[in-house]
Design a protein around this motif. Structure first.
Motif, mmCIF file in Angstrom:
data_model
loop_
_atom_site.group_PDB
_atom_site.id
_atom_site.type_symbol
_atom_site.label_atom_id
_atom_site.label_comp_id
_atom_site.label_asym_id
_atom_site.label_seq_id
_atom_site.Cartn_x
_atom_site.Cartn_y
_atom_site.Cartn_z
ATOM 1 N N ASP A 32 0.844 -1.199 0.000
ATOM 2 C CA ASP A 32 0.000 0.000 0.000
ATOM 3 C C ASP A 32 0.878 1.247 0.000
ATOM 4 N N GLY A 33 1.476 1.526 -1.160
ATOM 5 C CA GLY A 33 2.365 2.670 -1.267
ATOM 6 C C GLY A 33 3.557 2.339 -2.137
ATOM 7 N N GLU A 34 4.705 2.938 -1.807
ATOM 8 C CA GLU A 34 5.920 2.684 -2.575
ATOM 9 C C GLU A 34 6.438 1.271 -2.321
ATOM 10 N N GLY A 35 7.214 0.751 -3.294
ATOM 11 C CA GLY A 35 7.871 -0.544 -3.104
ATOM 12 C C GLY A 35 7.416 -1.631 -4.050
ATOM 13 N N ASN A 36 6.331 -1.397 -4.789
ATOM 14 C CA ASN A 36 5.869 -2.390 -5.744
ATOM 15 C C ASN A 36 6.723 -2.336 -7.014
ATOM 16 N N ALA A 37 6.925 -3.497 -7.624
ATOM 17 C CA ALA A 37 7.604 -3.528 -8.912
ATOM 18 C C ALA A 37 6.760 -2.792 -9.949
ATOM 19 N N PRO A 38 7.376 -2.146 -10.940
ATOM 20 C CA PRO A 38 6.615 -1.367 -11.926
ATOM 21 C C PRO A 38 5.544 -2.177 -12.647
ATOM 22 N N GLU A 39 5.785 -3.493 -12.808
ATOM 23 C CA GLU A 39 4.861 -4.330 -13.575
ATOM 24 C C GLU A 39 3.733 -4.905 -12.731
ATOM 25 N N MET A 40 3.722 -4.622 -11.415
ATOM 26 C CA MET A 40 2.867 -5.407 -10.528
ATOM 27 C C MET A 40 1.377 -5.154 -10.746
ATOM 28 N N LEU A 41 0.983 -3.917 -10.949
ATOM 29 C CA LEU A 41 -0.445 -3.661 -11.125
ATOM 30 C C LEU A 41 -0.910 -4.161 -12.496
ATOM 31 N N HIS A 42 -0.027 -4.125 -13.476
ATOM 32 C CA HIS A 42 -0.374 -4.714 -14.770
ATOM 33 C C HIS A 42 -0.589 -6.220 -14.607
ATOM 34 N N ALA A 43 0.243 -6.842 -13.785
ATOM 35 C CA ALA A 43 0.036 -8.265 -13.481
ATOM 36 C C ALA A 43 -1.312 -8.476 -12.799
ATOM 37 N N GLY A 44 -1.715 -7.517 -11.938
ATOM 38 C CA GLY A 44 -3.010 -7.624 -11.278
ATOM 39 C C GLY A 44 -4.162 -7.531 -12.268
ATOM 40 N N TYR A 45 -4.021 -6.666 -13.258
ATOM 41 C CA TYR A 45 -5.052 -6.576 -14.303
ATOM 42 C C TYR A 45 -5.177 -7.900 -15.048
ATOM 43 N N PHE B 229 -8.891 -1.879 -14.412
ATOM 44 C CA PHE B 229 -9.697 -2.857 -15.141
ATOM 45 C C PHE B 229 -10.851 -2.170 -15.867
ATOM 46 N N MET B 230 -11.546 -1.279 -15.190
ATOM 47 C CA MET B 230 -12.700 -0.602 -15.787
ATOM 48 C C MET B 230 -12.289 0.222 -17.003
ATOM 49 N N HIS B 231 -11.167 0.934 -16.876
ATOM 50 C CA HIS B 231 -10.714 1.774 -17.985
ATOM 51 C C HIS B 231 -10.274 0.935 -19.186
ATOM 52 N N LEU B 232 -9.473 -0.103 -18.934
ATOM 53 C CA LEU B 232 -8.954 -0.894 -20.048
ATOM 54 C C LEU B 232 -10.030 -1.763 -20.696
ATOM 55 N N GLU B 233 -10.976 -2.254 -19.904
ATOM 56 C CA GLU B 233 -11.995 -3.155 -20.438
ATOM 57 C C GLU B 233 -13.192 -2.416 -21.026
ATOM 58 N N CYS B 234 -13.410 -1.185 -20.588
ATOM 59 C CA CYS B 234 -14.582 -0.451 -21.095
ATOM 60 C C CYS B 234 -14.221 1.027 -21.298
ATOM 61 N N PRO B 235 -13.306 1.307 -22.255
ATOM 62 C CA PRO B 235 -12.883 2.699 -22.469
ATOM 63 C C PRO B 235 -13.994 3.605 -22.977
ATOM 64 N N LEU C 124 -8.452 6.932 -16.801
ATOM 65 C CA LEU C 124 -8.323 6.321 -15.482
ATOM 66 C C LEU C 124 -9.022 7.162 -14.429
ATOM 67 N N ASP C 125 -8.917 8.489 -14.556
ATOM 68 C CA ASP C 125 -9.571 9.387 -13.593
ATOM 69 C C ASP C 125 -11.087 9.213 -13.587
ATOM 70 N N ASP C 126 -11.673 8.953 -14.757
ATOM 71 C CA ASP C 126 -13.118 8.728 -14.816
ATOM 72 C C ASP C 126 -13.513 7.526 -13.975
ATOM 73 N N ALA C 127 -12.736 6.460 -14.092
ATOM 74 C CA ALA C 127 -13.030 5.251 -13.318
ATOM 75 C C ALA C 127 -12.830 5.489 -11.825
ATOM 76 N N LEU D 155 -4.308 -10.793 -13.904
ATOM 77 C CA LEU D 155 -4.840 -11.775 -12.952
ATOM 78 C C LEU D 155 -6.361 -11.661 -12.870
ATOM 79 N N MET D 156 -6.872 -10.444 -12.828
ATOM 80 C CA MET D 156 -8.315 -10.241 -12.728
ATOM 81 C C MET D 156 -9.019 -10.769 -13.975
ATOM 82 N N ARG D 157 -8.471 -10.462 -15.134
ATOM 83 C CA ARG D 157 -9.058 -10.986 -16.380
ATOM 84 C C ARG D 157 -9.018 -12.518 -16.387
#
Length: 474
Positions: A357-370, A413-419, A425-428, A372-374
């Motif tokens: 929850d903050g700094e320290g995540n690898a740059p690719e980690m949230l993309h991996a989460g996307y 997820f919302m932005h990438l799946e339903c642009p 991203l701010d809209d989501a 994973l969710m898909r």
């Protein structure tokens, strides 16, 4: 976030003093009667436009991605994510007529919350500065509102606006006089608010005020221990203006009743530690386009409530938190060793991402989460006894509080799946903040800036991958 604020704080000090000194040169060289009227009793001087241009250019040079809402070039900003709100000269009627009671007023708004404010009177060289949760100062000396408790001893200022009827204005005036208060008008709402923070007066009221006149002063008053009315937290609300009440705490309730302007809830001094109540889980989107399921966000209490998950037909859970684990085992494995007694089947299909929850995540980690969710939503569960949860149902994305890591992943997820529905991203994020009941005062971490950066990085990576795949297909 701290680094961002400190950069802007240093720039704010420099820019507002330069702007004020420029305004003062205009003031000393002006010719009587050289001004135009923007509207009824609304004066425009040459200095206004020159000083605003000076301020805008300085801000844009230092922070090219920030937006600016200025009085003279006012148009509704696209967002309040990182927004400067500027009045180049507040008190133009005084300025134009040679009365040395005017100022430059600036505020920096981050995700709808005023984080920094400054008011500078170049004639008296009084520089008022406020930083949310930290200080209210005049020339680096702390400010404090008065400790007055008797309205019969109070001196308050009442601003006038043509946006409301004279009848309404006179009603408020009569109510204040009925309390026994002394009422004055100085012609600069920004300085009036600074004077409340300083204790020169006990309150300021204006039935309608533009944000560029008051955001900095309202922050000053709050940080000086005073109370204020509510403040808009969206770009539209900031642009449209607001009723203003800023008052010493001992007479705040009486002035709120007399003026008809309700007080805002008390704001925390240490925003990093505050937690506002919200539901254990929140429905974000129903029947998400293309996927046919509802998306929920929740915290640790919601994700641990098996009955609540069943009530909302939640069959998939993605746990974003690296510092949170959940034991739902309802059917332990047969013959499991004592240290494995919690292994077995649970009531949902459970996936773990593990973000910090903050700094320290690898740059690719949230993309991996996307991904994973898909993948979790696309996964086909085999028809075997060891795979008990074959029905997908709805999805819950959680972290400890359900307000930062989970928000970043679902927004991505919302932005990438339903642009089409969420073009940015701010809209989501804006929709999630509303549905999750996230308080404007905590938007500095809902989600945290570092997680927003991860989401932006994920968008770039995903688009690059899609471009490569398109090339291969062709």
């Amino acid at each position: 976030m701290t680094h961002d604020i400190e950069q802007r704080e240093a720039a704010l000090r420099r820019i507002i003093v330069d702007a004020g000194d420029t305004a003062l040169r205009f003031f000393r060289s002006r010719k009587a009667g050289e001004y135009e009227l923007k509207g009824h009793q609304d004066i425009l001087t040459e200095a206004d436009t020159f000083v605003e241009k000076l301020v805008s250019e300085a801000i844009s040079a230092a922070f090219p991605d920030d937006l600016i809402l200025g009085e003279e070039t006012a148009s509704q900003p696209a967002s309040a994510q990182s927004l400067w709100v500027v009045d180049p000269i507040d008190g133009t009627a005084n300025f134009a007529r040679g009365i040395p009671h005017f100022c430059v007023c600036m505020a920096w708004v981050c995700h709808g919350v005023t984080e920094l404010g400054a008011i500078y009177n170049p004639v008296s060289q009084e520089l008022y500065l406020a930083r949310r949760g930290h200080y209210a100062l005049k020339n680096d000396q702390p400010l404090r509102c008065t400790a007055i408790t008797d309205t019969r001893r109070a001196a308050v200022e009442l601003g006038w606006s043509s946006r409301h009827s004279q009848h309404h204005y006179l009603q408020v005036m009569a109510s204040l006089l009925g309390l026994g208060a002394s009422v004055r008008r100085g012609g600069s709402g920004a300085l009036a608010l600074a004077w409340v923070a300083e204790g020169r007066t006990d309150g300021y009221i204006e039935i309608h005020m533009n944000a560029w006149d008051c955001l900095a002063g309202l922050l000053l008053v709050r940080e000086a221990g005073g109370k204020t009315g509510s403040i808009p937290d969206s770009a539209e609300g900031i642009f449209n203006g607001l009723p203003v009440l800023a008052v010493a705490p001992g007479i705040a309730d009486e002035l709120a009743r007399a003026t008809g302007i309700p007080l805002a809830a008390s704001l925390p001094v240490a925003p990093e530690t505050v937690r506002y109540p919200r539901p254990p889980i929140s429905l974000i989107v129903e029947d998400f386009p293309g996927w046919g399921m509802d998306i929920y966000i929740g915290g640790s209490s919601g994700v641990s409530d098996v009955a609540l998950l069943a009530e909302h037909d939640i069959g998939v859970v993605i746990n974003c938190a690296v510092n949170l684990d959940i034991d739902w085992v309802s059917a332990p494995e047969t013959g499991a060793a004592p240290h494995l007694l919690s292994h077995g089947a649970g009531p949902v299909r459970y996936y773990k991402l593990g973000l910090i929850d903050g700094e320290g995540n690898a740059p690719e980690m949230l993309h991996a989460g996307y991904q994973l969710m898909r993948s979790a939503l696309l996964q086909q569960i085999p028809d075997k006894a060891s795979y008990r949860n074959r029905k997908r149902g709805n999805i819950l994305v959680n972290c400890r509080g359900g307000r930062s890591r989970s928000v970043a992943l679902v927004a991505l997820f919302m932005h990438l799946e339903c642009p089409e529905r969420f073009p940015t991203l701010d809209d989501a994020i804006a929709l999630i903040r509303d549905r999750r009941e996230l308080h404007p005062d905590e938007w500095f971490e809902t989600p945290k800036p570092s997680l927003i950066r991860l989401a932006e990085h994920a968008i770039i990576r995903e688009r690059a991958i899609a471009a490569v795949e398109t090339c291969h297909e062709q």
